[in-house]
Design a protein around this motif. Structure first.
Motif: not given
Length: 302
Positions: A124-125, A128-130, A139, A208, A268, A282
């Motif tokens: 899931r890392l 992920r949105d930034d 990240r 994460l 999360s 996401e």
């Protein structure tokens, strides 16, 4: 290309450029590599493992591409585009291998564009949105430190294709880690504001990391067969690299190691692991964007 050349003709003048972005003149990096599945290796497990590593690269590549035109400088837009292309190349090789091994008639395009979110096996890392550029480089640093350690060990895989992909990927991800580390240090050891934002990014991203080191049943089984990498063995190298960067960036935690060991599911609102097909909204958003054209024109070729 000389100044006397036709600009359009130059698009196909690639004899000295093996890394043309759109594949023109692209030499197959796995040419001559044996493709037979090693004796005693479960084909379904190997296909799933290739999907895991391929999905990691594909989804992370898409996230990086979203930063083109958004990065602080043109140089960084180009750097992120190149890193994204490197990961896209790794994804193509791994998804192609997955399709070959499962032998169900699915190639790299079908695996990339015709699976729903629940069929993706990326951590899931990667999806992920930034929130900002600091979150992006944090990240990317975590992802690259982990993936570099993984690819380095994968180069010794009994599967010749995975071994070749690992050896090729090490050279690429070494640069990815270096790029991310330089920015983390630059922001962490910069102004008070940049330090605060980099600190916030590291604090948000590190939780994460736990998922990266939790072995999936497929990884454990294939690692015992000498094909895959047991991710739990990557933690010491990851911690050492992260500690070195965070120390230089003045971001080490005063109450513990710079890269604290995180156990259990990643922080999360979603419980479960990406390796099991459990993802947040996401990934659904990413796939809606990435797969739109392929799904709108089934079987289309361009």
């Amino acid at each position: 290309m000389s100044f006397d050349d036709d600009a359009y003709g130059a698009l196909t003048d690639h004899a000295d450029d093996a890394r043309w972005a759109y594949g023109t003149g692209f030499a197959d990096p796995l040419a001559g590599v044996p493709t037979a599945v090693p004796d005693g290796v479960d084909r379904a497990g190997l296909a799933t493992y290739c999907l895991m590593l391929g999905d990691d690269a594909l989804v992370m590549s898409h996230r990086l591409q979203q930063w083109v035109t958004r990065a602080p400088e043109l140089e960084d837009e180009l750097a992120l585009a190149n890193i994204g292309l490197d990961l896209l190349g790794q994804a193509r090789l791994l998804l192609t291998r997955a399709g070959e091994v499962e032998d169900a008639g699915r190639g790299e395009d079908a695996l990339a564009y015709l699976r729903d979110a629940g069929a993706f096996r990326n951590v899931r890392l990667a999806e992920r949105d930034d929130d900002d550029f600091a979150h992006l480089v944090a990240r990317l640093l975590v992802f690259s430190c982990w993936r570099l350690a993984l690819l380095d060990r994968l180069a010794a895989s009994r599967d010749p294709v995975l071994a070749a992909i690992g050896a090729k990927g090490v050279k690429e991800v070494t640069y990815h880690r270096e790029y991310a580390a330089q920015w983390v240090v630059r922001l962490g050891d910069g102004t008070d504001l940049s330090h605060q934002r980099m600190r916030a990014a590291i604090d948000a991203i590190l939780p994460l990391a736990g998922e990266l080191f939790e072995p999936h049943e497929v990884e454990t089984r294939l690692a015992a067969a000498g094909v895959a990498v047991d991710p739990s063995l990557l933690r010491p190298e990851f911690d050492a690299a992260m500690t070195q960067v965070l120390d230089a960036a003045t971001l080490s935690s005063p109450s513990g190691p710079a890269a604290p060991t995180v156990t259990g599911p990643a922080a999360s609102t979603v419980t479960g692991r990406g390796r099991d097909g459990v993802h947040g909204p996401e990934l659904t958003e990413i796939l809606a964007e990435m797969q739109e054209l392929a799904r709108a024109l089934p079987g289309g070729v361009w």
